[in-house]
Motif scaffolding. Structure first.
Motif, PDB file in Angstrom:
ATOM      1  N   SER A  49      40.248  41.822  43.800  1.00 38.17           N
ATOM      2  CA  SER A  49      41.863  42.417  43.795  1.00 38.17           C
ATOM      3  C   SER A  49      42.131  43.243  45.080  1.00 38.17           C
ATOM      4  O   SER A  49      43.029  43.736  45.153  1.00 38.17           O
ATOM      5  CB  SER A  49      41.849  43.117  42.563  1.00 38.17           C
ATOM      6  OG  SER A  49      41.255  44.563  42.673  1.00 38.17           O
ATOM      7  N   ARG A  50      40.969  43.883  45.708  1.00 38.01           N
ATOM      8  CA  ARG A  50      41.234  44.710  46.756  1.00 38.01           C
ATOM      9  C   ARG A  50      42.350  44.445  47.807  1.00 38.01           C
ATOM     10  O   ARG A  50      43.073  45.399  48.099  1.00 38.01           O
ATOM     11  CB  ARG A  50      39.747  44.875  47.547  1.00 38.01           C
ATOM     12  CG  ARG A  50      39.829  46.306  48.406  1.00 38.01           C
ATOM     13  CD  ARG A  50      38.448  46.175  49.142  1.00 38.01           C
ATOM     14  NE  ARG A  50      38.279  45.096  49.864  1.00 38.01           N
ATOM     15  CZ  ARG A  50      38.545  45.076  51.305  1.00 38.01           C
ATOM     16  NH1 ARG A  50      38.953  46.127  51.657  1.00 38.01           N
ATOM     17  NH2 ARG A  50      38.500  43.830  51.970  1.00 38.01           N
ATOM     18  N   PRO A  51      42.401  43.070  48.509  1.00 34.10           N
ATOM     19  CA  PRO A  51      43.190  43.159  49.642  1.00 34.10           C
ATOM     20  C   PRO A  51      44.658  43.024  49.024  1.00 34.10           C
ATOM     21  O   PRO A  51      45.633  43.311  49.704  1.00 34.10           O
ATOM     22  CB  PRO A  51      43.065  41.558  50.029  1.00 34.10           C
ATOM     23  CG  PRO A  51      41.772  41.364  49.394  1.00 34.10           C
ATOM     24  CD  PRO A  51      41.542  42.115  48.273  1.00 34.10           C
ATOM     25  N   PHE A  52      44.742  43.127  47.788  1.00 35.76           N
ATOM     26  CA  PHE A  52      46.445  42.993  47.034  1.00 35.76           C
ATOM     27  C   PHE A  52      46.755  44.062  46.111  1.00 35.76           C
ATOM     28  O   PHE A  52      47.629  44.065  45.543  1.00 35.76           O
ATOM     29  CB  PHE A  52      46.329  41.779  46.238  1.00 35.76           C
ATOM     30  CG  PHE A  52      45.893  40.343  46.861  1.00 35.76           C
ATOM     31  CD1 PHE A  52      46.681  39.879  47.668  1.00 35.76           C
ATOM     32  CD2 PHE A  52      44.612  39.856  46.648  1.00 35.76           C
ATOM     33  CE1 PHE A  52      46.212  38.694  48.351  1.00 35.76           C
ATOM     34  CE2 PHE A  52      44.385  38.618  47.390  1.00 35.76           C
ATOM     35  CZ  PHE A  52      45.003  38.120  48.257  1.00 35.76           C
ATOM     36  N   ILE A  53      45.880  45.105  46.377  1.00 38.14           N
ATOM     37  CA  ILE A  53      45.992  46.231  45.429  1.00 38.14           C
ATOM     38  C   ILE A  53      47.538  46.869  45.760  1.00 38.14           C
ATOM     39  O   ILE A  53      47.894  47.510  44.945  1.00 38.14           O
ATOM     40  CB  ILE A  53      44.792  47.529  45.835  1.00 38.14           C
ATOM     41  CG1 ILE A  53      44.838  48.367  44.589  1.00 38.14           C
ATOM     42  CG2 ILE A  53      45.158  48.187  47.083  1.00 38.14           C
ATOM     43  CD1 ILE A  53      43.496  48.487  44.146  1.00 38.14           C
ATOM     44  N   ALA A  54      47.895  46.829  47.018  1.00 35.17           N
ATOM     45  CA  ALA A  54      49.502  47.471  47.124  1.00 35.17           C
ATOM     46  C   ALA A  54      50.481  46.605  46.673  1.00 35.17           C
ATOM     47  O   ALA A  54      51.319  46.847  46.058  1.00 35.17           O
ATOM     48  CB  ALA A  54      49.526  47.506  48.639  1.00 35.17           C
ATOM     49  N   GLN A  55      50.287  45.181  46.791  1.00 32.62           N
ATOM     50  CA  GLN A  55      51.324  44.190  46.007  1.00 32.62           C
ATOM     51  C   GLN A  55      51.190  44.245  44.642  1.00 32.62           C
ATOM     52  O   GLN A  55      52.201  43.889  44.000  1.00 32.62           O
ATOM     53  CB  GLN A  55      51.278  43.001  46.735  1.00 32.62           C
ATOM     54  CG  GLN A  55      51.251  43.083  48.371  1.00 32.62           C
ATOM     55  CD  GLN A  55      50.481  42.075  48.837  1.00 32.62           C
ATOM     56  OE1 GLN A  55      49.298  42.131  48.928  1.00 32.62           O
ATOM     57  NE2 GLN A  55      51.141  40.842  49.253  1.00 32.62           N
ATOM     58  N   ALA A  56      50.056  43.858  44.304  1.00 31.03           N
ATOM     59  CA  ALA A  56      49.784  43.399  42.704  1.00 31.03           C
ATOM     60  C   ALA A  56      48.628  44.442  42.148  1.00 31.03           C
ATOM     61  O   ALA A  56      47.413  44.030  41.958  1.00 31.03           O
ATOM     62  CB  ALA A  56      49.161  41.985  42.661  1.00 31.03           C
ATOM     63  N   VAL A  57      49.234  45.658  41.762  1.00 32.95           N
ATOM     64  CA  VAL A  57      48.278  46.654  41.170  1.00 32.95           C
ATOM     65  C   VAL A  57      47.492  46.204  39.871  1.00 32.95           C
ATOM     66  O   VAL A  57      46.274  46.495  39.626  1.00 32.95           O
ATOM     67  CB  VAL A  57      48.758  47.783  41.101  1.00 32.95           C
ATOM     68  CG1 VAL A  57      49.693  47.857  39.793  1.00 32.95           C
ATOM     69  CG2 VAL A  57      47.834  49.167  40.977  1.00 32.95           C
ATOM     70  N   TRP A  58      48.254  45.224  39.271  1.00 33.76           N
ATOM     71  CA  TRP A  58      47.599  44.863  37.752  1.00 33.76           C
ATOM     72  C   TRP A  58      46.481  43.917  38.082  1.00 33.76           C
ATOM     73  O   TRP A  58      45.436  43.855  37.232  1.00 33.76           O
ATOM     74  CB  TRP A  58      48.802  43.953  36.882  1.00 33.76           C
ATOM     75  CG  TRP A  58      49.348  42.764  37.815  1.00 33.76           C
ATOM     76  CD1 TRP A  58      48.591  41.629  37.895  1.00 33.76           C
ATOM     77  CD2 TRP A  58      50.207  42.759  38.826  1.00 33.76           C
ATOM     78  NE1 TRP A  58      49.407  40.715  38.449  1.00 33.76           N
ATOM     79  CE2 TRP A  58      50.181  41.290  39.289  1.00 33.76           C
ATOM     80  CE3 TRP A  58      51.281  43.625  39.186  1.00 33.76           C
ATOM     81  CZ2 TRP A  58      51.270  41.086  39.866  1.00 33.76           C
ATOM     82  CZ3 TRP A  58      52.099  43.154  40.187  1.00 33.76           C
ATOM     83  CH2 TRP A  58      52.230  41.692  40.768  1.00 33.76           C
ATOM     84  N   LEU A  59      46.236  43.403  39.246  1.00 32.01           N
ATOM     85  CA  LEU A  59      44.821  42.714  39.438  1.00 32.01           C
ATOM     86  C   LEU A  59      43.691  43.712  39.465  1.00 32.01           C
ATOM     87  O   LEU A  59      42.606  43.263  39.043  1.00 32.01           O
ATOM     88  CB  LEU A  59      44.716  42.098  40.752  1.00 32.01           C
ATOM     89  CG  LEU A  59      45.963  40.887  40.770  1.00 32.01           C
ATOM     90  CD1 LEU A  59      45.779  40.102  42.199  1.00 32.01           C
ATOM     91  CD2 LEU A  59      45.475  39.929  39.859  1.00 32.01           C
ATOM     92  N   ALA A  60      43.857  44.921  39.761  1.00 30.48           N
ATOM     93  CA  ALA A  60      42.713  45.825  39.679  1.00 30.48           C
ATOM     94  C   ALA A  60      42.699  46.530  38.516  1.00 30.48           C
ATOM     95  O   ALA A  60      41.548  46.847  37.791  1.00 30.48           O
ATOM     96  CB  ALA A  60      42.844  46.953  40.834  1.00 30.48           C
ATOM     97  N   ILE A  61      43.769  46.702  37.885  1.00 25.60           N
ATOM     98  CA  ILE A  61      43.972  47.717  36.698  1.00 25.60           C
ATOM     99  C   ILE A  61      43.069  46.749  35.257  1.00 25.60           C
ATOM    100  O   ILE A  61      42.264  47.648  34.740  1.00 25.60           O
ATOM    101  CB  ILE A  61      45.377  47.884  36.289  1.00 25.60           C
ATOM    102  CG1 ILE A  61      45.742  49.108  37.429  1.00 25.60           C
ATOM    103  CG2 ILE A  61      45.425  48.458  35.003  1.00 25.60           C
ATOM    104  CD1 ILE A  61      47.137  49.669  37.234  1.00 25.60           C
TER     105      ILE A  61
END
Lengths: 272, 558
Positions: free
Chosen positions: A228-240
């Motif tokens: 999820s790291r590269p997308f943390i700005a666009q898609a925060v739910w991937l990390a959460i």
């Protein structure tokens, strides 16, 4: 008594949910966790995808459910392996002392000197990057710390008079160790095992990060978090969501671990 | 007594009550007493009587969970409740000094003696120069009997014995010339001879400075010897107080009488049936502790026992006495087979024993042991029934039902019948635990029991009960016993024969009456001078007779 049952209820509810999710995930998930859909990639949580989709358009909820089984299996097996091996080494080392102790501990300390993750990396290149490889590698990597703690506990226990009393009764050394020393090590061992459970979940994600975890596309909480790291700005739910799963499971394990330790200790039983 | 309270009392505690803040349980109830300047007052009570809490609250040093709910404490006319934290700190150390129970832990192990002693002076007497402090410290160390004060300044606490550390502790407190010295069980951790020396030093030093002493102890006879007045506490209340000699001669309260009657006293000598072979015969036993052996060095071992010979007849109780470090516990452990011997033989019923040898299994079954600390000798994870039953595990030819019956029988013999079998050690009091340990030792019907200080961890009244039980079981089952103790009072009550040890050698042995009444060795006389003989008075009390009171105190080792 009240606090103890609260621990059991809360911890049991959390772990129960995770286990149900994992079992369900093995037979049924809302979507195929591996199905790629480039049109619907990085969709936020909504009606069709409750927890959104990832960079390949895969359903996050389905992947979390499928990952639960793998992640739990890896963590439990690793903790069990490290616990058994470390306890055996610690018991032998602490009870026999002398040269056995020195040699075992010299070896043990040499292993402790390496960061566990580095050790696991080295072992993984030998064992191969798959679930079994990870279990073996992490299990061996965490064994030295278990051995150290068990040895310390045994060293203090063997000087207690009840161990001497057992010898006066004519009990064999092996019986004394198994009957009197091992059960009294259980408290610290459970505390260690519960915290180790968390380290392993995180170590697995770190290994994924380095490309040596469970190979994609198979999901684990760790590699989902890592991806999820590269997308943390666009898609925060991937990390959460994977992070939330890890934290919740840790909380549940810790609560249950405390309750188990208290339950196994007669001094805590029936105490207020 | 009232005159002391009203006029110029140094310390005046009035109707003091302390409670556990969380639960509201009162642990000290309405305690009032006073200490006049220069007076030595003893507070006596068993564990849980609230004596330590009551006294610690004088310095506002009670644990944070304990709250003062009522009463006033006045020191030199000032109410301590109205003092600021700073004023309290000036009081502590400066005007009120304290000596703690455990000399092994009350000095900071990582500071030199010199720095620790100077610390108090630096805080409380700021005007003093470093040289002035050093001179005062050296003078005080000399006065507490430290042979080489200059050397001691640079030494660390671990280089001194328990008795020496307690002297140093006393020096550090008396340096500041407090008006009141609080001594919380100051000599409980020391053996009898050292105890007497330290107490005499304490009394001498405080009398010379006019310092009042408040001494807490569980040992009534010891307190009676050194104090002007005694306060007896029980369950948070004062049950009786009065002049020491009067209180002992004619105690008013039943509890005081119970305490006095619990003090060990001599019973008539028992006839021991003559037997051809002793049950245990030790000849020229040598035990050496091996030195550390590393790869490149080999340190010399330390010889703990220098060729001892000792025999114990069937049904006989032999007491092994001596100060700490005399090797009595080592001897017991060597006879029990817990320590390898480096020379000499041990025979059981005429046959030599050795680990793994032919007689070993029989000996192991017939020699049992009761340990000193009932809190550590029972596995906390086993029930009482399982603990006692475990001793029968290796007994061949005994059925399951038979074993269960035997366990129940023995538990009822030690007064723990019924529900106790399913309880865990932590649910029992110290005395009950020691009964379990005794039950475990006698459940196999052994021929020989080694008891290593079995009652030294117990309260006075509990100790009397456990001793009585032990003597009762011994008479009923007829086992021989090696009774290891530093407490000659207990030995006088229970032993048939006494063996005195010093520095790994037996210095005297003989039947009890001879050793106690006509000791031939100087060390035995010194041991005896530390404990009183009791003579009952007509009024339910006792008179203490101190034996060999003229014996010179132990020379201070340099």
């Amino acid at each position: 008594m009240k606090r103890l049952s609260l621990n059991v209820v809360l911890g049991g509810a959390i772990i129960g949910t995770v286990v149900v999710g994992a079992v369900l995930g093995a037979v049924w998930t809302p979507y195929d966790p591996l199905k790629i859909d480039f049109v619907g990639r990085l969709a936020p949580p909504g009606a069709s995808h409750w927890l959104g989709t990832d960079e390949f358009g895969r359903d996050v909820l389905s992947r979390l459910m499928a990952a639960a089984a793998t992640s739990m299996l890896i963590s439990l097996s690793t903790v069990a392996a490290a616990g058994l091996l470390g306890t055996a080494v610690g018991l032998v080392s602490g009870y026999l002392r002398g040269w056995t102790d020195r040699i075992l501990m010299a070896f043990n300390d040499a292993l402790l000197a390496f960061p566990a993750i580095l050790l696991a990396l080295g072992l993984l290149t030998v064992a191969g990057a798959n679930s079994y490889g990870i279990i073996v590698a992490l299990g061996l990597a965490y064994t030295p710390s278990v051995a150290r703690i068990v040895r310390g506990t045994v060293l203090s226990l063997r000087e207690r008079e009840f161990v001497e009393a057992s010898r006066v009764m004519g009990n064999s050394e092996l019986y004394t160790v198994l009957r009197h020393i091992l059960p009294n090590c259980v408290g610290p061992m459970i505390v260690l095992a519960t915290s180790m459970f968390g380290w392993v979940l995180l170590a697995e994600s770190a290994l994924s990060f380095l490309g040596l975890g469970v190979p994609p596309p198979a999901p684990t909480w760790g590699n989902m978090l890592a991806a999820s790291r590269p997308f943390i700005a666009q898609a925060v739910w991937l990390a959460i969501f994977p992070g939330f799963c890890i934290s919740l499971t840790l909380l549940g394990i810790n609560l249950l671990g405390d309750a188990l330790r208290d339950r196994l200790d007669p001094r805590m039983r029936g105490a207020s | 007594m009232t005159d002391i309270v009203s006029s110029g009392a140094l310390l005046d505690v009035e109707a003091l009550s302390l409670s556990v803040a969380a639960t509201g349980t009162e642990v000290v109830r309405g305690v009032s007493f006073a200490v006049a300047p220069g007076e030595i007052v003893g507070i006596v009570g068993e564990s849980g009587s609230g004596k330590t809490l009551a006294v610690r609250s004088i310095m506002a040093l009670q644990p944070p969970a304990i709250r003062r709910t009522a009463g006033t404490i006045r020191f030199e006319g000032r109410d301590l409740a109205g003092l600021s934290a700073k004023e309290l700190r000036d009081l502590r150390g400066g005007r009120i000094g304290m000596v703690f129970q455990e000399p092994m832990t009350s000095l900071n192990p990582s500071m030199t003696i010199g720095r620790q002693l100077e610390e108090g002076l630096a805080v409380h007497q700021r005007t003093l120069s470093a040289d002035g402090r050093r001179a005062l410290v050296l003078d005080m160390l000399r006065r507490v009997g430290i042979a080489d004060p200059d050397g001691a300044l640079a030494a660390y606490p671990h280089q001194f014995s328990g008795g020496m550390r307690q002297r140093i502790m006393l020096a550090s407190v008396m340096l500041l010339q407090p008006a009141l010295l609080i001594a919380d069980e100051p000599t409980t951790a020391l053996d009898a001879v050292v105890q007497r020396d330290v107490l005499e030093l304490m009394v001498g030093l405080t009398r010379a400075h006019g310092t009042a002493v408040l001494m807490i102890s569980h040992d009534l006879s010891m307190v009676a010897r050194y104090t002007d007045r005694i306060i007896v506490m029980r369950r948070g209340e004062i049950v009786e107080q009065g002049r020491s000699d009067e209180l002992l001669r004619a105690p008013q309260h039943p509890y005081t009488r119970a305490l006095l009657s619990a003090m060990p006293r001599r019973l008539p000598a028992r006839p021991i049936p003559p037997a051809a072979t002793p049950i245990i015969e030790v000849r020229d036993l040598v035990v050496e502790y091996g030195g550390r052996r590393g790869l490149f060095r080999k340190e010399a071992g330390k010889r703990a026992l220098h060729g001892l010979s000792l025999s114990i007849m069937p049904r006989e109780v032999v007491a092994l006495v001596g100060g700490s470090g005399s090797g009595k516990t080592t001897l017991g452990r060597a006879i029990a087979g817990l320590l390898p011997s480096s020379g000499g033989t041990i025979r059981y019923a005429g046959r030599p024993i050795g680990a793994g040898g032919p007689g070993w299994a029989v000996y192991r079954r017939n020699c049992q042991m009761v340990f000193q600390d009932p809190y550590s000798s029972l596995d906390p994870r086993m029930t009482i029934g399982a603990l006692v039953g475990e001793a029968l595990r290796t007994v061949p030819a005994m059925g399951r039902g038979e074993k269960a019956d035997r366990v129940a029988e023995v538990l009822s013999e030690v007064g723990l019948a019924g529900p106790f079998a399913d309880r865990y050690p932590h649910e029992l009091s110290g005395g009950q635990r020691q009964r379990v340990a005794i039950a475990r030792a006698v459940v196999r019907r052994p021929a020989f029991v080694i008891a290593d200080e079995p009652v030294s961890a117990l309260d006075v009244t509990v100790r009397a009960q456990v001793l009585e039980l032990f003597a009762d079981l011994q008479a009923r089952h007829g086992f021989s016993c090696l009774f290891i103790s530093h407490d000659l009072g207990v030995v006088e009550q229970i032993a048939d024969r006494v063996v005195v040890m010093q520095d790994g050698r037996i210095v005297e042995q003989g039947d009890r009456d001879t050793v106690f009444d006509h000791p031939s060795h100087a060390y035995t006389r010194r041991l005896l001078s530390a404990i009183p003989a009791l003579a009952p008075t007509g009024e339910g009390g006792v008179r203490l007779k101190w034996r060999f009171d003229d014996v010179a105190p132990e020379p201070v080792p340099s």
